[in-house]
Design a protein around this motif. Structure first.
Motif, PDB file in Angstrom:
ATOM      1  N   ILE A  34       0.772  -1.222  -0.058  1.00 37.79           N
ATOM      2  CA  ILE A  34      -0.099   0.031   0.025  1.00 37.79           C
ATOM      3  C   ILE A  34       0.844   1.144   0.069  1.00 37.79           C
ATOM      4  CG2 ILE A  34      -1.478   1.428   1.285  1.00 37.79           C
ATOM      5  CD1 ILE A  34      -2.729  -1.417   2.129  1.00 37.79           C
ATOM      6  N   PHE A  35       2.007   1.259   0.798  1.00 40.83           N
ATOM      7  CA  PHE A  35       2.824   2.326   0.769  1.00 40.83           C
ATOM      8  C   PHE A  35       3.330   2.698  -0.653  1.00 40.83           C
ATOM      9  CE2 PHE A  35       7.154   4.437   1.610  1.00 40.83           C
ATOM     10  CZ  PHE A  35       6.711   5.489   2.529  1.00 40.83           C
ATOM     11  N   THR A  36       3.834   1.751  -1.135  1.00 40.76           N
ATOM     12  CA  THR A  36       4.516   1.715  -2.361  1.00 40.76           C
ATOM     13  C   THR A  36       3.474   2.314  -3.514  1.00 40.76           C
ATOM     14  OG1 THR A  36       5.982  -0.073  -1.958  1.00 40.76           O
ATOM     15  CG2 THR A  36       5.775   0.524  -4.302  1.00 40.76           C
ATOM     16  N   ILE A  37       2.407   1.747  -3.574  1.00 39.94           N
ATOM     17  CA  ILE A  37       1.258   2.497  -4.371  1.00 39.94           C
ATOM     18  C   ILE A  37       0.990   3.838  -4.328  1.00 39.94           C
ATOM     19  CG2 ILE A  37      -1.151   2.083  -5.269  1.00 39.94           C
ATOM     20  CD1 ILE A  37      -0.896  -0.829  -4.794  1.00 39.94           C
ATOM     21  N   ILE A  38       0.768   4.236  -3.027  1.00 38.11           N
ATOM     22  CA  ILE A  38       0.560   5.501  -2.652  1.00 38.11           C
ATOM     23  C   ILE A  38       1.782   6.468  -2.932  1.00 38.11           C
ATOM     24  CG2 ILE A  38       0.387   7.391  -0.571  1.00 38.11           C
ATOM     25  CD1 ILE A  38      -1.454   4.989   0.568  1.00 38.11           C
ATOM     26  N   VAL A  39       3.009   6.118  -2.699  1.00 40.94           N
ATOM     27  CA  VAL A  39       4.078   6.942  -3.124  1.00 40.94           C
ATOM     28  C   VAL A  39       4.249   7.018  -4.679  1.00 40.94           C
ATOM     29  CG1 VAL A  39       6.630   6.924  -3.173  1.00 40.94           C
ATOM     30  CG2 VAL A  39       5.577   6.388  -1.206  1.00 40.94           C
ATOM     31  N   GLY A  40       3.943   5.950  -5.361  1.00 41.06           N
ATOM     32  CA  GLY A  40       3.866   6.056  -6.879  1.00 41.06           C
ATOM     33  C   GLY A  40       2.759   6.897  -7.386  1.00 41.06           C
ATOM     34  N   GLY A  41       1.679   6.919  -6.751  1.00 45.54           N
ATOM     35  CA  GLY A  41       0.520   7.651  -7.114  1.00 45.54           C
ATOM     36  C   GLY A  41       0.741   9.142  -6.927  1.00 45.54           C
ATOM     37  N   LEU A  42       1.546   9.366  -5.645  1.00 49.79           N
ATOM     38  CA  LEU A  42       1.854  10.955  -5.422  1.00 49.79           C
ATOM     39  C   LEU A  42       3.065  11.342  -6.324  1.00 49.79           C
ATOM     40  CD1 LEU A  42       2.098  10.682  -1.515  1.00 49.79           C
ATOM     41  CD2 LEU A  42       0.457  11.810  -2.987  1.00 49.79           C
ATOM     42  N   ILE A  43       3.898  10.496  -6.729  1.00 52.72           N
ATOM     43  CA  ILE A  43       4.895  10.994  -7.750  1.00 52.72           C
ATOM     44  C   ILE A  43       4.293  11.199  -8.991  1.00 52.72           C
ATOM     45  CG2 ILE A  43       6.921  10.023  -9.047  1.00 52.72           C
ATOM     46  CD1 ILE A  43       7.869   8.451  -6.376  1.00 52.72           C
ATOM     47  N   GLY A  44       3.325  10.228  -9.438  1.00 53.56           N
ATOM     48  CA  GLY A  44       2.645  10.401 -10.533  1.00 53.56           C
ATOM     49  C   GLY A  44       1.823  11.901 -10.466  1.00 53.56           C
ATOM     50  N   LYS A  45       1.223  12.118  -9.568  1.00 56.21           N
ATOM     51  CA  LYS A  45       0.371  13.397  -9.455  1.00 56.21           C
ATOM     52  C   LYS A  45       1.421  14.590  -9.569  1.00 56.21           C
ATOM     53  CE  LYS A  45      -3.163  15.615  -6.823  1.00 56.21           C
ATOM     54  NZ  LYS A  45      -4.090  15.231  -5.855  1.00 56.21           N
ATOM     55  N   LEU A  46       2.710  14.609  -8.745  1.00 59.82           N
ATOM     56  CA  LEU A  46       3.510  15.684  -9.074  1.00 59.82           C
ATOM     57  C   LEU A  46       3.907  15.749 -10.311  1.00 59.82           C
ATOM     58  CD1 LEU A  46       5.684  14.953  -5.795  1.00 59.82           C
ATOM     59  CD2 LEU A  46       4.183  17.058  -6.331  1.00 59.82           C
ATOM     60  N   ILE A  47       4.195  14.532 -11.361  1.00 65.13           N
ATOM     61  CA  ILE A  47       4.601  14.806 -12.647  1.00 65.13           C
ATOM     62  C   ILE A  47       3.344  15.321 -13.413  1.00 65.13           C
ATOM     63  CG2 ILE A  47       5.062  13.576 -14.681  1.00 65.13           C
ATOM     64  CD1 ILE A  47       6.252  11.420 -12.969  1.00 65.13           C
ATOM     65  N   CYS A  48       2.062  14.947 -12.949  1.00 69.60           N
ATOM     66  CA  CYS A  48       1.152  15.721 -13.857  1.00 69.60           C
ATOM     67  C   CYS A  48       0.886  17.218 -13.472  1.00 69.60           C
ATOM     68  CB  CYS A  48      -0.331  15.237 -13.326  1.00 69.60           C
ATOM     69  SG  CYS A  48      -0.523  13.433 -14.081  1.00 69.60           S
ATOM     70  N   ARG A  49       1.079  17.431 -12.250  1.00 66.08           N
ATOM     71  CA  ARG A  49       1.078  18.986 -12.000  1.00 66.08           C
ATOM     72  C   ARG A  49       2.116  19.836 -12.517  1.00 66.08           C
ATOM     73  NH1 ARG A  49      -0.362  20.241  -6.031  1.00 66.08           N
ATOM     74  NH2 ARG A  49      -2.272  19.283  -6.801  1.00 66.08           N
ATOM     75  N   PHE A  50       3.395  19.238 -12.522  1.00 66.14           N
ATOM     76  CA  PHE A  50       4.557  20.021 -13.123  1.00 66.14           C
ATOM     77  C   PHE A  50       4.251  19.876 -14.704  1.00 66.14           C
ATOM     78  CE2 PHE A  50       8.549  19.474 -15.575  1.00 66.14           C
ATOM     79  CZ  PHE A  50       9.263  20.426 -15.225  1.00 66.14           C
ATOM     80  N   TYR A  51       3.795  18.945 -15.374  1.00 63.39           N
ATOM     81  CA  TYR A  51       3.317  19.261 -16.842  1.00 63.39           C
ATOM     82  C   TYR A  51       2.345  20.136 -16.956  1.00 63.39           C
ATOM     83  CZ  TYR A  51       2.126  17.480 -21.531  1.00 63.39           C
ATOM     84  OH  TYR A  51       1.720  17.412 -22.714  1.00 63.39           O
ATOM     85  N   GLU A  52       1.530  20.285 -16.205  1.00 62.68           N
ATOM     86  CA  GLU A  52      -0.026  21.125 -16.181  1.00 62.68           C
ATOM     87  C   GLU A  52       0.882  22.724 -16.271  1.00 62.68           C
ATOM     88  OE1 GLU A  52      -2.827  20.262 -13.556  1.00 62.68           O
ATOM     89  OE2 GLU A  52      -3.332  18.528 -14.853  1.00 62.68           O
ATOM     90  N   MET A  53       1.781  22.859 -15.108  1.00 55.90           N
ATOM     91  CA  MET A  53       2.263  24.276 -15.054  1.00 55.90           C
ATOM     92  C   MET A  53       3.273  24.637 -16.065  1.00 55.90           C
ATOM     93  SD  MET A  53       3.038  24.074 -10.967  1.00 55.90           S
ATOM     94  CE  MET A  53       3.987  25.591 -10.975  1.00 55.90           C
ATOM     95  N   ARG A  54       3.990  23.789 -16.856  1.00 54.01           N
ATOM     96  CA  ARG A  54       4.604  23.706 -17.895  1.00 54.01           C
ATOM     97  C   ARG A  54       3.914  24.243 -19.128  1.00 54.01           C
ATOM     98  NH1 ARG A  54       9.158  19.997 -20.609  1.00 54.01           N
ATOM     99  NH2 ARG A  54      10.230  21.494 -21.651  1.00 54.01           N
ATOM    100  N   MET A  55       2.704  23.672 -19.390  1.00 47.81           N
ATOM    101  CA  MET A  55       1.846  23.794 -20.372  1.00 47.81           C
ATOM    102  C   MET A  55       1.263  25.221 -20.317  1.00 47.81           C
ATOM    103  SD  MET A  55       2.529  21.453 -22.310  1.00 47.81           S
ATOM    104  CE  MET A  55       1.159  21.349 -23.755  1.00 47.81           C
ATOM    105  N   LYS A  56       0.882  25.746 -19.179  1.00 47.77           N
ATOM    106  CA  LYS A  56       0.175  26.861 -18.742  1.00 47.77           C
ATOM    107  C   LYS A  56       1.294  27.949 -19.203  1.00 47.77           C
ATOM    108  CE  LYS A  56      -3.073  25.867 -15.365  1.00 47.77           C
ATOM    109  NZ  LYS A  56      -3.381  25.882 -14.198  1.00 47.77           N
ATOM    110  N   THR A  57       2.552  27.686 -19.155  1.00 51.18           N
ATOM    111  CA  THR A  57       3.718  28.989 -19.270  1.00 51.18           C
ATOM    112  C   THR A  57       3.999  29.267 -20.682  1.00 51.18           C
ATOM    113  OG1 THR A  57       5.271  27.377 -18.949  1.00 51.18           O
ATOM    114  CG2 THR A  57       4.513  28.686 -16.958  1.00 51.18           C
ATOM    115  N   GLU A  58       3.520  28.161 -21.518  1.00 44.77           N
ATOM    116  CA  GLU A  58       3.837  28.096 -22.907  1.00 44.77           C
ATOM    117  C   GLU A  58       2.933  29.001 -23.772  1.00 44.77           C
ATOM    118  OE1 GLU A  58       4.983  24.295 -24.052  1.00 44.77           O
ATOM    119  OE2 GLU A  58       6.777  24.197 -23.010  1.00 44.77           O
TER     120      GLU A  58
END
Length: 87
Positions: A63-87
């Motif tokens: 469970i801990f591994t799945i949660i950490v992986g999901g949080l990393i995925g969410k951070l990647i999505c957030r970074f990608y969204e922020m990058r797309m807004k600035t372009e």
């Protein structure tokens, strides 16, 4: 797209946990036949007689591994969204 990235990151984190991190933490599982596991290792692994005294990952580890992986995925999505807004 967001959920797909989160699921992929969770699966990759599970793979890394089983294939890489397990081998780095416990290169010799037979060591624990005669020695006690430390408290942190006991939190993520169990060594029962069914496994021959070798440490195996428990449900908390999964469970801990799945949660950490999901949080990393969410951070990647957030970074990608922020990058797309600035372009």
């Amino acid at each position: 797209m967001k959920w797909l990235i989160i699921i992929i990151c969770s699966i990759l984190s599970l793979f890394l946990n089983f294939a890489v991190i397990d081998e780095l933490i416990m290169p010799d599982p037979c060591y624990y036949h005669t020695n006690e596991m430390n408290p942190i290792l006991k939190l993520f692994y169990t060594a029962t007689s069914a496994s021959g005294g070798h440490p195996e990952q428990n449900i908390f580890n999964l469970i801990f591994t799945i949660i950490v992986g999901g949080l990393i995925g969410k951070l990647i999505c957030r970074f990608y969204e922020m990058r797309m807004k600035t372009e």
